[in-house]
Design a protein around this motif. Structure first.
Motif, PDB file in Angstrom:
ATOM      1  N   PRO A  60     -22.833 -23.309  64.901  1.00 18.16           N
ATOM      2  CA  PRO A  60     -23.418 -24.464  65.576  1.00 18.16           C
ATOM      3  C   PRO A  60     -22.313 -25.397  66.093  1.00 18.16           C
ATOM      4  N   ALA A  61     -22.544 -25.999  67.240  1.00 17.43           N
ATOM      5  CA  ALA A  61     -21.581 -26.939  67.824  1.00 17.43           C
ATOM      6  C   ALA A  61     -21.502 -28.198  66.972  1.00 17.43           C
ATOM      7  N   TRP A  62     -20.470 -29.000  67.217  1.00 16.18           N
ATOM      8  CA  TRP A  62     -20.358 -30.290  66.554  1.00 16.18           C
ATOM      9  C   TRP A  62     -21.520 -31.177  66.963  1.00 16.18           C
ATOM     10  N   SER A  63     -21.876 -32.085  66.090  1.00 19.18           N
ATOM     11  CA  SER A  63     -22.871 -33.084  66.470  1.00 19.18           C
ATOM     12  C   SER A  63     -22.228 -33.992  67.520  1.00 19.18           C
ATOM     13  N   PRO A  64     -23.040 -34.625  68.370  1.00 16.91           N
ATOM     14  CA  PRO A  64     -22.469 -35.526  69.389  1.00 16.91           C
ATOM     15  C   PRO A  64     -21.593 -36.625  68.775  1.00 16.91           C
ATOM     16  N   ALA A  65     -22.011 -37.186  67.652  1.00 19.94           N
ATOM     17  CA  ALA A  65     -21.230 -38.261  67.025  1.00 19.94           C
ATOM     18  C   ALA A  65     -19.883 -37.731  66.526  1.00 19.94           C
ATOM     19  N   SER A  72      -8.397 -33.342  72.036  1.00 29.56           N
ATOM     20  CA  SER A  72      -8.168 -32.047  72.688  1.00 29.56           C
ATOM     21  C   SER A  72      -7.311 -31.160  71.795  1.00 29.56           C
ATOM     22  N   GLY A  73      -7.588 -29.885  71.855  1.00 27.46           N
ATOM     23  CA  GLY A  73      -6.866 -28.921  71.028  1.00 27.46           C
ATOM     24  C   GLY A  73      -7.573 -28.613  69.726  1.00 27.46           C
ATOM     25  N   GLN A  74      -8.522 -29.462  69.342  1.00 28.27           N
ATOM     26  CA  GLN A  74      -9.275 -29.187  68.123  1.00 28.27           C
ATOM     27  C   GLN A  74     -10.530 -28.404  68.481  1.00 28.27           C
ATOM     28  N   SER A  75     -10.897 -27.480  67.606  1.00 24.27           N
ATOM     29  CA  SER A  75     -12.111 -26.703  67.822  1.00 24.27           C
ATOM     30  C   SER A  75     -12.819 -26.529  66.487  1.00 24.27           C
ATOM     31  N   LEU A  76     -13.977 -25.915  66.528  1.00 26.83           N
ATOM     32  CA  LEU A  76     -14.762 -25.729  65.316  1.00 26.83           C
ATOM     33  C   LEU A  76     -13.909 -25.126  64.200  1.00 26.83           C
ATOM     34  N   LEU A  77     -13.947 -25.740  63.045  1.00 23.89           N
ATOM     35  CA  LEU A  77     -13.222 -25.338  61.841  1.00 23.89           C
ATOM     36  C   LEU A  77     -11.714 -25.301  62.014  1.00 23.89           C
ATOM     37  N   GLN A  78     -11.227 -25.934  63.080  1.00 21.56           N
ATOM     38  CA  GLN A  78      -9.794 -25.886  63.303  1.00 21.56           C
ATOM     39  C   GLN A  78      -9.277 -27.215  63.841  1.00 21.56           C
ATOM     40  N   GLY A  79      -9.445 -28.272  63.047  1.00 15.96           N
ATOM     41  CA  GLY A  79      -8.939 -29.572  63.450  1.00 15.96           C
ATOM     42  C   GLY A  79      -7.421 -29.596  63.437  1.00 15.96           C
ATOM     43  N   GLU A  80      -6.846 -29.674  62.269  1.00 17.94           N
ATOM     44  CA  GLU A  80      -5.394 -29.687  62.128  1.00 17.94           C
ATOM     45  C   GLU A  80      -4.864 -28.311  61.699  1.00 17.94           C
ATOM     46  N   TYR A 104     -13.096 -28.634  50.817  1.00 17.36           N
ATOM     47  CA  TYR A 104     -14.146 -28.626  51.836  1.00 17.36           C
ATOM     48  C   TYR A 104     -14.460 -27.240  52.388  1.00 17.36           C
ATOM     49  N   ALA A 105     -13.744 -26.211  51.963  1.00 14.18           N
ATOM     50  CA  ALA A 105     -13.975 -24.854  52.480  1.00 14.18           C
ATOM     51  C   ALA A 105     -15.410 -24.386  52.204  1.00 14.18           C
ATOM     52  N   ALA A 106     -15.912 -24.652  51.016  1.00 17.81           N
ATOM     53  CA  ALA A 106     -17.280 -24.242  50.682  1.00 17.81           C
ATOM     54  C   ALA A 106     -18.300 -24.998  51.530  1.00 17.81           C
ATOM     55  N   THR A 107     -18.025 -26.266  51.826  1.00 12.71           N
ATOM     56  CA  THR A 107     -18.928 -27.048  52.672  1.00 12.71           C
ATOM     57  C   THR A 107     -19.029 -26.417  54.052  1.00 12.71           C
ATOM     58  N   GLN A 108     -17.912 -25.972  54.600  1.00 12.33           N
ATOM     59  CA  GLN A 108     -17.942 -25.322  55.904  1.00 12.33           C
ATOM     60  C   GLN A 108     -18.700 -23.997  55.837  1.00 12.33           C
ATOM     61  N   GLN A 109     -18.481 -23.234  54.786  1.00 15.21           N
ATOM     62  CA  GLN A 109     -19.127 -21.925  54.636  1.00 15.21           C
ATOM     63  C   GLN A 109     -20.648 -22.060  54.471  1.00 15.21           C
ATOM     64  N   PHE A 110     -21.067 -23.000  53.611  1.00 14.37           N
ATOM     65  CA  PHE A 110     -22.484 -23.089  53.245  1.00 14.37           C
ATOM     66  C   PHE A 110     -23.223 -24.288  53.848  1.00 14.37           C
ATOM     67  N   GLY A 111     -22.486 -25.262  54.363  1.00 17.07           N
ATOM     68  CA  GLY A 111     -23.107 -26.465  54.890  1.00 17.07           C
ATOM     69  C   GLY A 111     -23.412 -27.460  53.785  1.00 17.07           C
ATOM     70  N   ARG A 118     -23.780 -28.609  59.073  1.00 16.76           N
ATOM     71  CA  ARG A 118     -24.405 -27.287  59.187  1.00 16.76           C
ATOM     72  C   ARG A 118     -23.418 -26.215  58.751  1.00 16.76           C
ATOM     73  N   ALA A 119     -23.954 -25.149  58.190  1.00 19.19           N
ATOM     74  CA  ALA A 119     -23.118 -24.034  57.724  1.00 19.19           C
ATOM     75  C   ALA A 119     -22.460 -23.341  58.918  1.00 19.19           C
ATOM     76  N   ARG A 120     -21.203 -23.004  58.734  1.00 16.60           N
ATOM     77  CA  ARG A 120     -20.451 -22.214  59.703  1.00 16.60           C
ATOM     78  C   ARG A 120     -19.745 -21.110  58.907  1.00 16.60           C
ATOM     79  N   PRO A 121     -20.502 -20.058  58.554  1.00 18.51           N
ATOM     80  CA  PRO A 121     -19.932 -19.012  57.702  1.00 18.51           C
ATOM     81  C   PRO A 121     -18.736 -18.322  58.365  1.00 18.51           C
TER      82      PRO A 121
END
Length: 146
Positions: A60-65, A72-80, A104-111, A118-121
């Motif tokens: 799922p895409a990022w929420s608008p907020a 720029s340069g940041q993408s889903l699950l890849q900020g820094e 926070y790895a589990a939060t990304q995996q399971f939401g 939202r989960a991003r397995p």
């Protein structure tokens, strides 16, 4: 009885026994390390490039907020790049493990419904991943048998 006769030459049996001995005496640690490395690479590719769950579902895409807080340069699950950098494979006994030690790895995996995340397995195996690991295992076995 109608049939075929198979006769095994003692020299063939000895060669076959050497092949079996090679497999029985092979250390599985090398195979497990190769499998852990393979899954680690597959997981890193999923985070850096494909941006989809192992079952092929796009994340799922990022929420608008949240999108407004990204640059720029940041993408889903890849900020820094911390999550990507934290993915490691290791062998413990007779088990190959791949994952992250980040909190926070589990939060990304399971939401996290309470926080609206939202989960991003990113952990798991796709059919293509399994096929690649099977090929790796076959290559390892061929090397042991030579």
């Amino acid at each position: 009885m109608t049939g075929a006769v198979i006769e095994l030459d003692p020299a063939d049996w000895a060669r076959f026994q050497r092949v079996l001995d090679g497999l029985v005496n092979a250390s599985p640690r090398d195979l497990l390390e190769q499998l852990a490395g393979g899954v680690e690479s597959q997981t890193r590719e999923r985070i850096a490039d494909t941006k989809q769950a192992p079952d092929g579902t796009p994340w799922p895409a990022w929420s608008p907020a949240y999108r407004t807080s990204r640059h720029s340069g940041q993408s889903l699950l890849q900020g820094e790049g911390d999550l990507l950098d934290s993915i490691t494979g290791q062998v413990r006994g007779e088990t190959a493990e791949v994952g992250s030690n980040l909190v926070y790895a589990a939060t990304q995996q399971f939401g996290d419904k309470a926080r609206g995340i939202r989960a991003r397995p990113y952990l798991g195996l796709s059919r293509d991943n399994i096929d690649a690991l099977e090929a790796l295992t076959e290559h390892w076995a061929e090397g042991v048998l030579q």
